[in-house]
Design a protein around this motif. Structure first.
Motif, short mmCIF file in Angstrom:
data_model
loop_
_atom_site.label_atom_id
_atom_site.label_comp_id
_atom_site.label_asym_id
_atom_site.label_seq_id
_atom_site.Cartn_x
_atom_site.Cartn_y
_atom_site.Cartn_z
N LYS A 11 0.88 -1.16 0.00
CA LYS A 11 0.00 0.00 0.00
C LYS A 11 0.93 1.22 0.00
O LYS A 11 1.83 1.32 0.84
CB LYS A 11 -0.83 -0.05 1.28
CG LYS A 11 -1.94 0.94 1.36
CD LYS A 11 -2.83 0.54 2.56
CE LYS A 11 -4.02 1.45 2.71
NZ LYS A 11 -3.73 2.82 2.92
N ILE A 12 0.72 2.12 -0.93
CA ILE A 12 1.58 3.31 -1.01
C ILE A 12 0.68 4.54 -0.92
O ILE A 12 -0.24 4.71 -1.72
CB ILE A 12 2.39 3.31 -2.32
CG1 ILE A 12 3.16 1.97 -2.44
CG2 ILE A 12 3.38 4.47 -2.35
CD1 ILE A 12 3.84 1.76 -3.77
N THR A 13 0.94 5.36 0.09
CA THR A 13 0.08 6.50 0.37
C THR A 13 0.88 7.79 0.22
O THR A 13 1.99 7.90 0.76
CB THR A 13 -0.40 6.43 1.85
OG1 THR A 13 -0.83 5.11 2.12
CG2 THR A 13 -1.50 7.43 2.14
N GLY A 14 0.31 8.77 -0.46
CA GLY A 14 0.92 10.10 -0.51
C GLY A 14 0.20 11.01 0.46
O GLY A 14 -1.04 10.95 0.56
N THR A 15 0.93 11.84 1.16
CA THR A 15 0.27 12.65 2.20
C THR A 15 1.10 13.88 2.57
O THR A 15 2.30 13.94 2.28
CB THR A 15 0.09 11.79 3.48
OG1 THR A 15 -0.64 12.54 4.45
CG2 THR A 15 1.42 11.39 4.10
N SER A 16 0.43 14.85 3.23
CA SER A 16 1.19 15.93 3.87
C SER A 16 0.82 15.99 5.35
O SER A 16 1.05 17.00 6.00
CB SER A 16 0.91 17.27 3.18
OG SER A 16 -0.46 17.60 3.31
N SER A 17 0.25 14.88 5.84
CA SER A 17 -0.11 14.83 7.25
C SER A 17 0.81 13.87 8.00
O SER A 17 0.94 12.69 7.63
CB SER A 17 -1.56 14.35 7.39
OG SER A 17 -1.79 13.92 8.72
N TRP A 18 1.43 14.37 9.04
CA TRP A 18 2.31 13.52 9.84
C TRP A 18 1.56 12.37 10.49
O TRP A 18 2.15 11.33 10.83
CB TRP A 18 3.06 14.35 10.89
CG TRP A 18 4.36 14.89 10.36
CD1 TRP A 18 4.58 16.14 9.87
CD2 TRP A 18 5.61 14.19 10.25
NE1 TRP A 18 5.89 16.26 9.46
CE2 TRP A 18 6.54 15.07 9.68
CE3 TRP A 18 6.03 12.90 10.56
CZ2 TRP A 18 7.88 14.72 9.43
CZ3 TRP A 18 7.36 12.53 10.31
CH2 TRP A 18 8.25 13.44 9.75
N ASP A 19 0.24 12.55 10.70
CA ASP A 19 -0.55 11.47 11.32
C ASP A 19 -0.42 10.18 10.51
O ASP A 19 -0.44 9.08 11.06
CB ASP A 19 -2.03 11.86 11.41
CG ASP A 19 -2.25 12.89 12.51
OD1 ASP A 19 -1.36 13.00 13.38
OD2 ASP A 19 -3.28 13.58 12.48
N ASP A 20 -0.30 10.33 9.18
CA ASP A 20 -0.20 9.13 8.34
C ASP A 20 1.14 8.41 8.50
O ASP A 20 1.30 7.27 8.08
CB ASP A 20 -0.38 9.51 6.85
CG ASP A 20 -1.81 9.95 6.56
OD1 ASP A 20 -2.74 9.37 7.16
OD2 ASP A 20 -1.99 10.88 5.76
#
Ligand code: APR
Length: 312
Positions: free
Chosen positions: A62-71
């Motif tokens: 699973k590869i997730t892009g994010t700008s949230s540190w929670d992820d």
């Protein structure tokens, strides 16, 4: 219930993207590609492209892009490339003031969200960045390490293999010291499948390769206007794999010295055993008088960089 490892990549730029591609292909775990809000689209786009790549290459990460540190919370491994790369004519040290601010922010977030992670820093100037990250994150020295030596050694191995006319697989070289012009190629331990190098190459050619290795990053910056990313990513993935699979590889890494090689309170490239406990051991190897002198010079350059960091 067993779960997949989680690998958080801080910075979704050139190295970050290649790290994600390699981590997925090598089935190291699920990947989170993190970047600043302005670059969230880039992170998400690369993540989606790489997930689609999995249905061709056959991986299910699973590869997730994010700008949230929670992820990124609870990551097993964090690899930090956040920061700006060099442009032609710049030294790694020229990046200090910009990247220091970025690394301080990253360190606070790692402390809050990923306190159990094994952290590999790639951002430059490497020795100062990894020192700052350890200091501010409060993570133990065994779990904060810098990637430089594996890359510098790989460069040297390639140049030697081409010179001698053998496979890169048979060349072993080790580069210690700071990740800058003062790096220390430990030629006394270089071999071609155990055969000491001096039997295969002239001193003059070896000296030329040592010089090219020290400028190896700059050579690429000059060619393409930004810094290298394929080999830096592979080098960090080799370190991450050694940790995740408890491989106990002996790799040159920027590690926190508390007396080893006579250095205290300093990150510098030394041979390390990387296993499930992180940096399990810094191996004290014997160096020639010339190599010791070079390492001393390199440590002085790193200390200078740390002094400059303290003022920023
Ligand atoms: N948090 C997370 N990511 C950040 C932050 C931050 N605070 N600040 C900047 N970034 C991101 C940038 O938005 C960019 O996408 O870091 C990414 C860096 O990617 P590139 O510019 O493509 O640089 P790259 O070639 O990957 O090199 C990164 O590694 O080898 C070193 O010298 C190199 O310091 C540079 C770093």
């Amino acid at each position: 219930m067993p779960r997949r490892n989680k690998i958080a990549l801080i910075g979704a730029g050139n190295i970050g993207g290649e790290l994600a591609a390699l981590a997925a292909r090598e089935h190291l775990g699920d990947v989170v590609l993190f970047d600043i809000p302005d670059k969230e689209g880039l992170a998400k786009g690369k993540a989606l492209d790489l997930e689609q790549n999995g249905s061709i290459l056959g991986y299910d990460a699973k590869i997730t892009g994010t700008s949230s540190w929670d992820d990124c919370a609870g990551a097993d491994v964090v690899i930090v490339t956040a920061g700006v790369p060099r442009k032609p004519g710049m030294s790694r040290d020229d990046l200090l003031s910009i990247n220091l601010k970025i690394i301080r922010n990253v360190a606070e977030n790692i402390k809050a969200k990923c306190p159990e992670a094994f952290v590999i820093v790639i951002s430059n100037p490497l020795d100062a960045m990894v020192y700052e990250l350890k200091k501010l994150s409060g993570l133990p020295k065994s779990r904060v390490v810098g990637m430089a030596g594996v890359l510098d050694s790989a460069r040297m191995q390639l140049f030697l293999a081409r010179e001698v006319g053998v496979s890169v697989r048979d060349v072993r070289a080790m580069v210690l010291g700071g990740h800058g012009d003062t790096m220390v190629p430990v030629t006394s331990y270089c071999t071609v499948n155990g055969v000491p190098l001096e039997q295969l190459i002239s001193k003059e050619r070896l000296d030329a390769i040592v010089t090219r290795t020290a400028g190896g990053g700059g050579e690429i910056v000059k060619l393409m206007g930004t810094s290298a990313y394929y080999a830096p990513a592979s080098a960090a993935i080799a370190m991450a794999r050694s940790y995740l699979n408890d491989e106990k590889r002996l790799l040159p890494c920027a590690a926190y010295c508390e007396g080893e090689y006579g250095y205290k309170d300093l990150y510098i490239g030394v041979p390390c055993i990387i296993g499930a406990k992180g940096v399990e051991k810094i191996v004290d190897i014997e160096l020639s008088a010339e190599e010791k002198g070079m390492l001393e010079k390199s440590a002085a350059a790193v200390r200078e960089l740390l002094e400059a960091s303290k003022k920023l």
